[in-house]
Design a protein around this motif. Structure first.
Motif, PDB file in Angstrom:
ATOM      1  N   SER A 230       0.817  -1.216   0.000  1.00 61.25           N
ATOM      2  CA  SER A 230       0.000   0.000   0.000  1.00 61.25           C
ATOM      3  C   SER A 230       0.847   1.261   0.000  1.00 61.25           C
ATOM      4  CB  SER A 230      -0.921  -0.001   1.217  1.00 61.25           C
ATOM      5  OG  SER A 230      -0.162   0.126   2.415  1.00 61.25           O
ATOM      6  N   GLY A 231       2.052   1.180   0.542  1.00 63.36           N
ATOM      7  CA  GLY A 231       2.935   2.349   0.564  1.00 63.36           C
ATOM      8  C   GLY A 231       2.587   3.360   1.650  1.00 63.36           C
ATOM      9  N   HIS A 232       1.845   2.950   2.659  1.00 65.08           N
ATOM     10  CA  HIS A 232       1.440   3.847   3.746  1.00 65.08           C
ATOM     11  C   HIS A 232       2.335   3.647   4.964  1.00 65.08           C
ATOM     12  CE1 HIS A 232      -2.224   5.270   1.792  1.00 65.08           C
ATOM     13  NE2 HIS A 232      -2.474   4.012   1.435  1.00 65.08           N
ATOM     14  N   SER A 233       2.018   4.375   6.032  1.00 62.91           N
ATOM     15  CA  SER A 233       2.749   4.246   7.289  1.00 62.91           C
ATOM     16  C   SER A 233       2.468   2.875   7.909  1.00 62.91           C
ATOM     17  CB  SER A 233       2.316   5.342   8.259  1.00 62.91           C
ATOM     18  OG  SER A 233       0.961   5.150   8.629  1.00 62.91           O
ATOM     19  N   ILE A 234       3.261   2.534   8.906  1.00 64.05           N
ATOM     20  CA  ILE A 234       3.123   1.227   9.557  1.00 64.05           C
ATOM     21  C   ILE A 234       1.740   1.070  10.182  1.00 64.05           C
ATOM     22  CG2 ILE A 234       3.954  -0.224  11.457  1.00 64.05           C
ATOM     23  CD1 ILE A 234       6.758   0.833  10.834  1.00 64.05           C
ATOM     24  N   SER A 235       1.249   2.095  10.844  1.00 65.12           N
ATOM     25  CA  SER A 235      -0.063   1.989  11.482  1.00 65.12           C
ATOM     26  C   SER A 235      -1.168   1.829  10.432  1.00 65.12           C
ATOM     27  CB  SER A 235      -0.341   3.199  12.365  1.00 65.12           C
ATOM     28  OG  SER A 235      -0.327   4.387  11.598  1.00 65.12           O
ATOM     29  N   ARG A 236      -1.044   2.519   9.303  1.00 63.80           N
ATOM     30  CA  ARG A 236      -2.036   2.385   8.230  1.00 63.80           C
ATOM     31  C   ARG A 236      -1.956   0.997   7.594  1.00 63.80           C
ATOM     32  NH1 ARG A 236      -6.591   2.261   6.211  1.00 63.80           N
ATOM     33  NH2 ARG A 236      -6.874   2.893   4.072  1.00 63.80           N
ATOM     34  N   LYS A 237      -0.738   0.448   7.444  1.00 63.74           N
ATOM     35  CA  LYS A 237      -0.585  -0.904   6.902  1.00 63.74           C
ATOM     36  C   LYS A 237      -1.288  -1.926   7.786  1.00 63.74           C
ATOM     37  CE  LYS A 237       3.756  -0.159   4.484  1.00 63.74           C
ATOM     38  NZ  LYS A 237       5.158  -0.517   4.362  1.00 63.74           N
ATOM     39  N   LEU A 238      -1.118  -1.794   9.104  1.00 62.68           N
ATOM     40  CA  LEU A 238      -1.777  -2.708  10.035  1.00 62.68           C
ATOM     41  C   LEU A 238      -3.296  -2.579   9.944  1.00 62.68           C
ATOM     42  CD1 LEU A 238       0.540  -2.397  13.146  1.00 62.68           C
ATOM     43  CD2 LEU A 238       0.299  -4.352  11.622  1.00 62.68           C
ATOM     44  N   GLU A 239      -3.778  -1.353   9.778  1.00 59.76           N
ATOM     45  CA  GLU A 239      -5.215  -1.123   9.630  1.00 59.76           C
ATOM     46  C   GLU A 239      -5.738  -1.791   8.355  1.00 59.76           C
ATOM     47  OE1 GLU A 239      -8.028   2.737   8.857  1.00 59.76           O
ATOM     48  OE2 GLU A 239      -6.286   2.989  10.161  1.00 59.76           O
ATOM     49  N   ILE A 240      -4.974  -1.673   7.272  1.00 55.81           N
ATOM     50  CA  ILE A 240      -5.363  -2.295   6.007  1.00 55.81           C
ATOM     51  C   ILE A 240      -5.385  -3.817   6.149  1.00 55.81           C
ATOM     52  CG2 ILE A 240      -4.578  -2.737   3.639  1.00 55.81           C
ATOM     53  CD1 ILE A 240      -3.595   0.208   3.605  1.00 55.81           C
ATOM     54  N   MET A 241      -4.393  -4.386   6.834  1.00 55.41           N
ATOM     55  CA  MET A 241      -4.331  -5.839   6.994  1.00 55.41           C
ATOM     56  C   MET A 241      -5.457  -6.369   7.873  1.00 55.41           C
ATOM     57  SD  MET A 241      -0.334  -6.913   7.049  1.00 55.41           S
ATOM     58  CE  MET A 241       0.431  -5.573   7.919  1.00 55.41           C
ATOM     59  N   LYS A 242      -5.959  -5.550   8.794  1.00 54.79           N
ATOM     60  CA  LYS A 242      -7.068  -5.981   9.649  1.00 54.79           C
ATOM     61  C   LYS A 242      -8.413  -5.889   8.937  1.00 54.79           C
ATOM     62  CE  LYS A 242      -4.856  -4.800  13.988  1.00 54.79           C
ATOM     63  NZ  LYS A 242      -4.884  -3.917  15.164  1.00 54.79           N
ATOM     64  N   ASP A 243      -8.468  -5.118   7.860  1.00 54.63           N
ATOM     65  CA  ASP A 243      -9.715  -4.961   7.106  1.00 54.63           C
ATOM     66  C   ASP A 243     -10.081  -6.285   6.448  1.00 54.63           C
ATOM     67  OD1 ASP A 243     -11.839  -4.126   5.585  1.00 54.63           O
ATOM     68  OD2 ASP A 243     -10.769  -2.496   4.605  1.00 54.63           O
ATOM     69  N   SER A 244     -11.341  -6.676   6.538  1.00 51.54           N
ATOM     70  CA  SER A 244     -11.750  -7.975   6.004  1.00 51.54           C
ATOM     71  C   SER A 244     -11.919  -7.967   4.487  1.00 51.54           C
ATOM     72  CB  SER A 244     -13.071  -8.409   6.650  1.00 51.54           C
ATOM     73  OG  SER A 244     -14.098  -7.504   6.296  1.00 51.54           O
ATOM     74  N   ARG A 245     -11.969  -6.799   3.873  1.00 51.88           N
ATOM     75  CA  ARG A 245     -12.133  -6.736   2.413  1.00 51.88           C
ATOM     76  C   ARG A 245     -10.800  -6.996   1.714  1.00 51.88           C
ATOM     77  NH1 ARG A 245     -14.582  -0.931   2.307  1.00 51.88           N
ATOM     78  NH2 ARG A 245     -12.963  -0.814   3.870  1.00 51.88           N
ATOM     79  N   ILE A 246     -10.883  -7.523   0.513  1.00 54.30           N
ATOM     80  CA  ILE A 246      -9.679  -7.810  -0.257  1.00 54.30           C
ATOM     81  C   ILE A 246      -9.434  -6.650  -1.223  1.00 54.30           C
ATOM     82  CG2 ILE A 246     -10.887  -9.102  -2.052  1.00 54.30           C
ATOM     83  CD1 ILE A 246      -8.445 -11.004  -2.081  1.00 54.30           C
ATOM     84  N   GLY A 247      -8.171  -6.289  -1.365  1.00 55.33           N
ATOM     85  CA  GLY A 247      -7.813  -5.197  -2.254  1.00 55.33           C
ATOM     86  C   GLY A 247      -7.149  -5.695  -3.529  1.00 55.33           C
ATOM     87  N   SER A 248      -6.727  -4.752  -4.349  1.00 56.48           N
ATOM     88  CA  SER A 248      -6.113  -5.092  -5.642  1.00 56.48           C
ATOM     89  C   SER A 248      -4.852  -5.922  -5.467  1.00 56.48           C
ATOM     90  CB  SER A 248      -5.728  -3.827  -6.395  1.00 56.48           C
ATOM     91  OG  SER A 248      -6.725  -2.869  -6.329  1.00 56.48           O
ATOM     92  N   TYR A 249      -4.008  -5.506  -4.540  1.00 53.85           N
ATOM     93  CA  TYR A 249      -2.758  -6.240  -4.348  1.00 53.85           C
ATOM     94  C   TYR A 249      -3.012  -7.636  -3.781  1.00 53.85           C
ATOM     95  CZ  TYR A 249      -0.436  -1.807  -5.217  1.00 53.85           C
ATOM     96  OH  TYR A 249      -0.003  -0.641  -5.785  1.00 53.85           O
ATOM     97  N   GLY A 250      -4.040  -7.778  -2.970  1.00 55.80           N
ATOM     98  CA  GLY A 250      -4.404  -9.096  -2.459  1.00 55.80           C
ATOM     99  C   GLY A 250      -4.839 -10.028  -3.571  1.00 55.80           C
ATOM    100  N   VAL A 251      -5.626  -9.501  -4.499  1.00 50.07           N
ATOM    101  CA  VAL A 251      -6.062 -10.303  -5.644  1.00 50.07           C
ATOM    102  C   VAL A 251      -4.860 -10.707  -6.491  1.00 50.07           C
ATOM    103  CG1 VAL A 251      -7.394 -10.266  -7.788  1.00 50.07           C
ATOM    104  CG2 VAL A 251      -8.379  -9.331  -5.700  1.00 50.07           C
TER     105      VAL A 251
END
Length: 93
Positions: free
Chosen positions: A17-38
């Motif tokens: 994602s290219g975000h800060s560490i706290s934002r990365k952790l927030e993204i990883m906790k999100d149950s939705r799948i993103g483009s990079y996950g796909v």
């Protein structure tokens, strides 16, 4: 099985994602799948398919068939996950 793919997708979404560490952790906790996950899941499945295809000429037909059934199962799981996530994102009409 499915938990590993979910974890792979979450890590790919967070780390790429290219975000800060706290934002990365927030993204990883999100149950939705993103483009990079796909993309990570597709790459993982392609690698598995290539490994199975490499076994076919060596006479490992039974093992290859088991691998193909595993790939079908995982693609079905991915389709279900994408449909489930998109279902909750649609606005009510």
């Amino acid at each position: 099985g499915g938990l590993h793919e979910d974890g792979l997708a979450d890590v790919a979404d967070g780390f790429w994602s290219g975000h800060s560490i706290s934002r990365k952790l927030e993204i990883m906790k999100d149950s939705r799948i993103g483009s990079y996950g796909v993309l990570a899941l597709a790459l993982s499945l392609l690698i598995k398919a290539a490994a199975i295809a490499a076994l076919l000429p060596l006479g490992f037909a039974k093992l290859a068939l088991q691998g193909v059934s595993e790939l079908i199962k995982r693609f079905a799981w991915l389709g279900h996950r994408l449909e489930r996530d998109n279902h909750y994102e649609r606005p009510l009409q």
